[in-house]
Design an enzyme around this catalytic site. Structure first.
Site, PDB file in Angstrom:
ATOM      1  N   ASP A  95      37.962  46.179  30.396  1.00  0.00           N
ATOM      2  CA  ASP A  95      39.135  46.286  31.257  1.00  0.00           C
ATOM      3  C   ASP A  95      39.005  45.173  32.292  1.00  0.00           C
ATOM      4  OD1 ASP A  95      39.582  48.615  29.874  1.00  0.00           O
ATOM      5  OD2 ASP A  95      39.372  49.966  31.583  1.00  0.00           O
ATOM      6  N   SER A 235      32.642  41.673  38.575  1.00  0.00           N
ATOM      7  CA  SER A 235      31.875  40.899  37.604  1.00  0.00           C
ATOM      8  C   SER A 235      32.830  40.168  36.668  1.00  0.00           C
ATOM      9  CB  SER A 235      30.959  41.827  36.802  1.00  0.00           C
ATOM     10  OG  SER A 235      30.269  42.712  37.654  1.00  0.00           O
TER      11      SER A 235
END
Length: 274
Positions: A95, A235
């Site tokens: 995602d 990230s």
């Protein structure tokens, strides 16, 4: 922390002399590891309710509903995972927010005003040369996103590498001021696929991410199979493809040119082999 305050904090860190001094300490792996130890401790579980509320996170589809630490919540696992099984489809490994950049014949690509060199990113000039003229797909995960990720394609894992580095924030304000994707700690695998030729799938650590957890002893990439997870922080996952091996929707490229990102979900097709 609301978005306005967060933006002011990042501007202070990246655009002022005092902030840059503080940033030098924050981006060291030692600081991130110390923070990681706290976030893996039992006392950190008290942060979870506040964090869920601030980021509007629903964990109803997850295996656990109670967590022994913040990190256990952060890399929570869903009860069910789904991905598009179309053979010619390259899927999103996570995602996240997607940007797509062409790699020129000199093995460089430009993000905002920062030019990135593929050889520096991979620490392998010969390998980088094989991706000249290809595409670089960057999936940016924000703290609210699900932080487990999977393989984007089927294939044989030809090589893997871990590169130590610092841990910069991966928000746009950071990567428009520094080439963070070639400075941050990162891991990647080289995958030989039948559909897309050779691809690279790379995980990039970020500020406050002490660890990238990739499953060990995996020698075959299976599309949709879990590859690993991140501990706390925003990230990034990067997928690099060779020239003339992948078609992506034109809207992805157009939005990227405008400085916009496309919201994608793990398992969603983001391109098709030629």
């Amino acid at each position: 922390m609301n978005k306005e305050k967060e933006t002011l904090s990042l501007r202070f860190l990246y655009k002022t002399p005092p902030g840059r001094l503080i940033l030098k300490a924050l981006v060291r792996p030692g600081f991130s590891k110390a923070a990681g130890r706290f976030l893996s401790s039992p006392i950190s579980r008290h942060i979870v309710p506040v964090y869920k509320k601030l980021n509007d996170i629903d964990t109803g589809d997850c295996v656990l509903q109670k967590y022994d630490s913040f990190n256990e919540f952060f890399y929570r696992k869903r009860k069910e995972e789904h991905f598009d099984e179309e053979p010619a489809g390259l899927i999103s490994p996570c995602d996240g927010l997607l940007s797509v950049y062409p790699i020129d014949e000199e093995n460089t690509y430009r993000i905002k005003n920062v030019e990135y060199n593929l050889g520096q990113l991979l620490r392998d000039e010969e390998l980088a040369q094989s991706f000249s003229g290809g595409l670089c797909l960057i999936f940016r995960l924000t703290p609210k996103h699900y932080h487990r990720y999977c393989f984007a394609a089927d294939g044989e894992i030809a090589d893997r590498r871990r590169i130590e580095g610092v841990l910069h924030c991966v928000r746009p304000i950071a990567y428009t001021n520094r080439p963070v994707f070639i400075e941050n700690s990162r891991e990647y695998v080289e995958i030989d696929t039948k559909t897309f030729g050779k691809i690279i799938q790379m995980e990039v650590g970020a500020l406050m991410v002490g660890k990238i957890h990739n499953h060990e002893n995996v020698f075959q990439a299976v599309k949709g199979q879990e590859k690993g997870c991140f501990e706390f922080g925003g990230s990034t996952i990067i997928v690099i493809t060779q020239k003339d091996c992948l078609d992506v929707p034109g809207e992805y490229l157009e939005k990227t040119k405008l400085g916009l990102e496309t919201d994608v979900r793990k398992g969603q097709i983001v391109g098709r082999g030629r």
